[in-house]
Enzyme design. Structure first.
Site, PDB file in Angstrom:
ATOM      1  N   GLU A  49     -13.976 -20.044  44.202  1.00 44.73           N
ATOM      2  CA  GLU A  49     -14.228 -18.785  44.776  1.00 44.73           C
ATOM      3  C   GLU A  49     -15.251 -18.176  44.129  1.00 44.73           C
ATOM      4  OE1 GLU A  49     -12.495 -14.846  42.765  1.00 44.73           O
ATOM      5  OE2 GLU A  49     -11.069 -16.496  42.473  1.00 44.73           O
ATOM      6  N   LYS A  89      -2.367 -13.429  41.866  1.00 43.11           N
ATOM      7  CA  LYS A  89      -3.311 -13.741  41.211  1.00 43.11           C
ATOM      8  C   LYS A  89      -2.799 -12.760  40.085  1.00 43.11           C
ATOM      9  CE  LYS A  89      -8.044 -12.259  40.259  1.00 43.11           C
ATOM     10  NZ  LYS A  89      -9.271 -11.688  41.106  1.00 43.11           N
TER      11      LYS A  89
END
Length: 208
Positions: free
Chosen positions: A38, A126
């Protein structure tokens, strides 16, 4: 995108001050077996990094954009080649704006935020910042939310990663304990050493 099939159940978080160094970091991680990264949009030239990494790695890599705050962020990241998005939370712009048809990991900490993320259609929650509650908090959240896939992010190191996975996380997101200063221009050899240590620890846990 199946998070449980990520190599070593690891999502590397690349956040730095130099776009060339950030790109080298993503490529080195992939070379060393961490193929899911990411790239935070707080990194200068983050979209360029994603675009170049996609060009270099093709479909072999799972590349995402992190710190996505708006629908415009999401669209630009998808155009650059991201195949997933990560948000620190769920603001009104993301709720109401048109998004590209790619998976989103939505940041949440409280039960109400977890519910909002699942109603939004998040691929996974998340859990951020995970360090506030640690693996015990993840375990407590999974009692009312047993079907929600959680990815703890924030302060995750080798030791806590193993505990999060044991508590039911589908994967972990890890930044500086793995990436170090590589995305700021630090040593790639040191990065390779950290990856080797990480892979050994996580492979033993997953296999065992």
């Amino acid at each position: 995108m199946n998070l449980t099939e990520l190599p070593h159940r690891t999502l590397a978080i690349v956040r730095g001050t130099d776009r060339e160094a950030a790109l080298r970091t993503v490529l080195t991680l992939a070379e060393e077996g961490i193929t899911a990264s990411e790239v935070s949009l707080t990194t200068p030239g983050a979209l360029w990094v994603i675009e170049q990494a996609r060009r270099e790695l093709g479909s072999l890599a799972t590349l995402g954009a992190g710190t996505v705050l708006t629908a415009v962020d999401a669209a630009r990241a998808a155009d650059a080649g991201a195949n997933f998005l990560v948000t620190p939370g769920l603001g009104e712009d993301l709720r109401s704006g048109p998004l590209p048809g790619i998976p989103v990991l939505v940041g949440a900490l409280t039960p109400s935020e977890v519910i909002a993320a699942t109603e939004y259609g998040a691929l996974a929650v998340k859990l951020f910042p995970a360090s506030l509650g640690g693996p015990a908090y993840l375990k407590a959240l999974r009692d009312p939310f047993p079907a929600v896939p959680f990815v703890p992010v924030g302060g995750v190191d080798t030791e806590s990663a193993l505990r999060y996975l044991a508590a039911g996380a589908v994967a972990v997101g890890v930044g500086s304990p793995l990436v170090g200063d590589a995305a700021d221009g630090g040593s790639l050899n040191a990065l390779r050493e950290r990856v080797a240590h990480w892979r050994t620890a996580l492979t033993e846990e997953i296999a065992g």
